[in-house]
Motif scaffolding. Structure first.
Motif, mmCIF file in Angstrom:
data_model
loop_
_atom_site.group_PDB
_atom_site.id
_atom_site.type_symbol
_atom_site.label_atom_id
_atom_site.label_comp_id
_atom_site.label_asym_id
_atom_site.label_seq_id
_atom_site.Cartn_x
_atom_site.Cartn_y
_atom_site.Cartn_z
ATOM 1 N N LEU A 86 -5.546 2.437 -9.668
ATOM 2 C CA LEU A 86 -5.418 3.779 -10.230
ATOM 3 C C LEU A 86 -6.419 4.715 -9.569
ATOM 4 O O LEU A 86 -7.466 4.276 -9.090
ATOM 5 N N GLU A 87 -6.118 6.005 -9.586
ATOM 6 C CA GLU A 87 -7.072 7.009 -9.115
ATOM 7 C C GLU A 87 -7.960 7.381 -10.293
ATOM 8 O O GLU A 87 -7.750 8.396 -10.943
ATOM 9 N N GLY A 88 -8.907 6.536 -10.590
ATOM 10 C CA GLY A 88 -9.796 6.720 -11.733
ATOM 11 C C GLY A 88 -9.654 5.546 -12.674
ATOM 12 O O GLY A 88 -8.805 4.683 -12.503
ATOM 13 N N SER A 89 -10.513 5.523 -13.683
ATOM 14 C CA SER A 89 -10.508 4.427 -14.651
ATOM 15 C C SER A 89 -9.927 4.924 -15.964
ATOM 16 O O SER A 89 -10.550 5.734 -16.653
ATOM 17 N N PHE A 90 -8.716 4.475 -16.286
ATOM 18 C CA PHE A 90 -8.020 4.900 -17.494
ATOM 19 C C PHE A 90 -7.468 3.675 -18.210
ATOM 20 O O PHE A 90 -6.884 2.803 -17.567
ATOM 21 N N PRO A 91 -7.626 3.599 -19.533
ATOM 22 C CA PRO A 91 -6.984 2.501 -20.260
ATOM 23 C C PRO A 91 -5.472 2.717 -20.296
ATOM 24 O O PRO A 91 -5.000 3.815 -20.582
ATOM 25 N N LEU A 92 -4.722 1.697 -19.965
ATOM 26 C CA LEU A 92 -3.262 1.801 -19.927
ATOM 27 C C LEU A 92 -2.665 1.254 -21.216
ATOM 28 O O LEU A 92 -3.197 0.308 -21.799
ATOM 29 N N PRO A 93 -1.522 1.800 -21.643
ATOM 30 C CA PRO A 93 -0.826 1.238 -22.804
ATOM 31 C C PRO A 93 -0.191 -0.105 -22.425
ATOM 32 O O PRO A 93 -0.102 -0.437 -21.242
ATOM 33 N N PRO A 94 0.282 -0.880 -23.389
ATOM 34 C CA PRO A 94 0.848 -2.205 -23.083
ATOM 35 C C PRO A 94 2.059 -2.172 -22.151
ATOM 36 O O PRO A 94 2.262 -3.093 -21.371
ATOM 37 N N VAL A 95 2.867 -1.109 -22.225
ATOM 38 C CA VAL A 95 4.065 -1.002 -21.386
ATOM 39 C C VAL A 95 4.055 0.350 -20.690
ATOM 40 O O VAL A 95 3.771 1.374 -21.322
ATOM 41 N N VAL A 96 4.346 0.343 -19.383
ATOM 42 C CA VAL A 96 4.372 1.573 -18.586
ATOM 43 C C VAL A 96 5.622 1.589 -17.711
ATOM 44 O O VAL A 96 6.341 0.589 -17.611
ATOM 45 N N ILE A 97 5.843 2.721 -17.070
ATOM 46 C CA ILE A 97 6.906 2.858 -16.070
ATOM 47 C C ILE A 97 6.222 3.102 -14.724
ATOM 48 O O ILE A 97 5.381 3.983 -14.611
ATOM 49 N N LEU A 98 6.566 2.294 -13.724
ATOM 50 C CA LEU A 98 6.032 2.461 -12.368
ATOM 51 C C LEU A 98 7.121 3.099 -11.516
ATOM 52 O O LEU A 98 8.255 2.628 -11.490
ATOM 53 N N LYS A 99 6.737 4.183 -10.825
ATOM 54 C CA LYS A 99 7.688 4.844 -9.920
ATOM 55 C C LYS A 99 7.088 4.861 -8.523
ATOM 56 O O LYS A 99 5.966 5.310 -8.327
ATOM 57 N N TYR A 100 7.848 4.318 -7.555
ATOM 58 C CA TYR A 100 7.447 4.389 -6.159
ATOM 59 C C TYR A 100 7.805 5.792 -5.679
ATOM 60 O O TYR A 100 8.983 6.181 -5.705
ATOM 61 N N ILE A 101 6.823 6.561 -5.238
ATOM 62 C CA ILE A 101 7.051 7.961 -4.882
ATOM 63 C C ILE A 101 7.994 8.084 -3.691
ATOM 64 O O ILE A 101 8.912 8.901 -3.704
ATOM 65 N N GLN A 102 7.819 7.268 -2.655
ATOM 66 C CA GLN A 102 8.629 7.411 -1.441
ATOM 67 C C GLN A 102 10.090 7.033 -1.648
ATOM 68 O O GLN A 102 10.985 7.723 -1.172
ATOM 69 N N SER A 103 10.358 5.945 -2.370
ATOM 70 C CA SER A 103 11.737 5.473 -2.511
ATOM 71 C C SER A 103 12.402 5.933 -3.803
ATOM 72 O O SER A 103 13.625 5.892 -3.918
ATOM 73 N N GLY A 104 11.614 6.324 -4.799
ATOM 74 C CA GLY A 104 12.179 6.730 -6.084
ATOM 75 C C GLY A 104 12.535 5.565 -6.996
ATOM 76 O O GLY A 104 13.075 5.767 -8.078
ATOM 77 N N VAL A 105 12.239 4.341 -6.579
ATOM 78 C CA VAL A 105 12.528 3.173 -7.414
ATOM 79 C C VAL A 105 11.629 3.220 -8.649
ATOM 80 O O VAL A 105 10.441 3.510 -8.560
ATOM 81 N N VAL A 106 12.237 2.954 -9.808
ATOM 82 C CA VAL A 106 11.529 3.008 -11.080
ATOM 83 C C VAL A 106 11.615 1.628 -11.731
ATOM 84 O O VAL A 106 12.692 1.044 -11.798
ATOM 85 N N LYS A 107 10.468 1.121 -12.205
ATOM 86 C CA LYS A 107 10.449 -0.191 -12.847
ATOM 87 C C LYS A 107 9.638 -0.122 -14.132
ATOM 88 O O LYS A 107 8.557 0.447 -14.159
ATOM 89 N N LYS A 108 10.179 -0.738 -15.181
ATOM 90 C CA LYS A 108 9.456 -0.864 -16.441
ATOM 91 C C LYS A 108 8.575 -2.093 -16.328
ATOM 92 O O LYS A 108 9.014 -3.134 -15.828
ATOM 93 N N ALA A 109 7.319 -1.990 -16.773
ATOM 94 C CA ALA A 109 6.388 -3.098 -16.598
ATOM 95 C C ALA A 109 5.462 -3.244 -17.797
ATOM 96 O O ALA A 109 5.123 -2.270 -18.463
ATOM 97 N N PHE A 140 0.814 -1.213 0.000
ATOM 98 C CA PHE A 140 0.000 0.000 0.000
ATOM 99 C C PHE A 140 0.850 1.267 0.000
ATOM 100 O O PHE A 140 0.824 2.051 0.932
ATOM 101 N N ARG A 141 1.635 1.426 -1.071
ATOM 102 C CA ARG A 141 2.517 2.581 -1.225
ATOM 103 C C ARG A 141 2.030 3.463 -2.366
ATOM 104 O O ARG A 141 1.542 2.965 -3.373
ATOM 105 N N PRO A 142 2.210 4.774 -2.246
ATOM 106 C CA PRO A 142 1.829 5.655 -3.352
ATOM 107 C C PRO A 142 2.809 5.505 -4.510
ATOM 108 O O PRO A 142 4.008 5.280 -4.307
ATOM 109 N N GLY A 143 2.288 5.605 -5.718
ATOM 110 C CA GLY A 143 3.137 5.487 -6.893
ATOM 111 C C GLY A 143 2.607 6.313 -8.041
ATOM 112 O O GLY A 143 1.557 6.960 -7.939
ATOM 113 N N LYS A 144 3.356 6.299 -9.120
ATOM 114 C CA LYS A 144 2.944 6.962 -10.356
ATOM 115 C C LYS A 144 3.179 6.003 -11.496
ATOM 116 O O LYS A 144 4.176 5.298 -11.531
ATOM 117 N N ILE A 145 2.242 5.990 -12.428
ATOM 118 C CA ILE A 145 2.372 5.221 -13.653
ATOM 119 C C ILE A 145 2.631 6.221 -14.766
ATOM 120 O O ILE A 145 1.821 7.121 -14.999
#
Length: 123
Positions: free
Chosen positions: A74-97, A45-50
């Motif tokens: 997500l905060e709302g219902s949005f169609p996502l593209p096939p590949v995204v980048i996930l960033k954990y806001i608190q730690s700054g860790v970035v992952k391609k997914a 349960f960590r905040p993040g950004k896609i």
């Protein structure tokens, strides 16, 4: 020639009347049905950004995570593209997914590789 025909007839009769013999009747193991084994997941349960691309991002909550992926809301219902980048806001860790599945405001991510913080999606 008569003896040869008699031998052939006897062999054919023997083959026709022979019952099949089973010498090694092994039953193959049953294939496992259902979902494949999953890696252990940790509820976070960590905040993040896609990041959809370099400029567009969506806020999300990472609900659980494993070495291979994450479950996000997500905060709302949005169609996502096939590949995204996930960033954990608190730690700054970035992952391609890759988006494994999406159901309105929920999605399952399958991590492709680990990225170094600050290489993509900087605020």
């Amino acid at each position: 020639m008569g003896k040869k025909k008699d031998r052939i007839a006897q062999r054919l009769t023997a083959i026709k009347n022979a019952s099949p013999s089973v010498t090694d009747a092994r039953i193959p193991p049953m294939k496992r049905r259902g979902a494949p084994e999953r890696e252990p997941r940790e509820a976070v349960f960590r905040p993040g950004k896609i990041y959809l691309n370099r400029n567009d991002s969506l806020r999300c909550t990472v609900c659980n995570v494993s070495n291979g992926g994450a479950y996000i809301r997500l905060e709302g219902s949005f169609p996502l593209p096939p590949v995204v980048i996930l960033k954990y806001i608190q730690s700054g860790v970035v992952k391609k997914a890759r988006i494994a599945w999406q159901n309105e405001a929920e999605a399952g991510l399958a991590f492709q590789d680990t990225k170094t913080p600050g290489t993509e999606g900087d605020d």
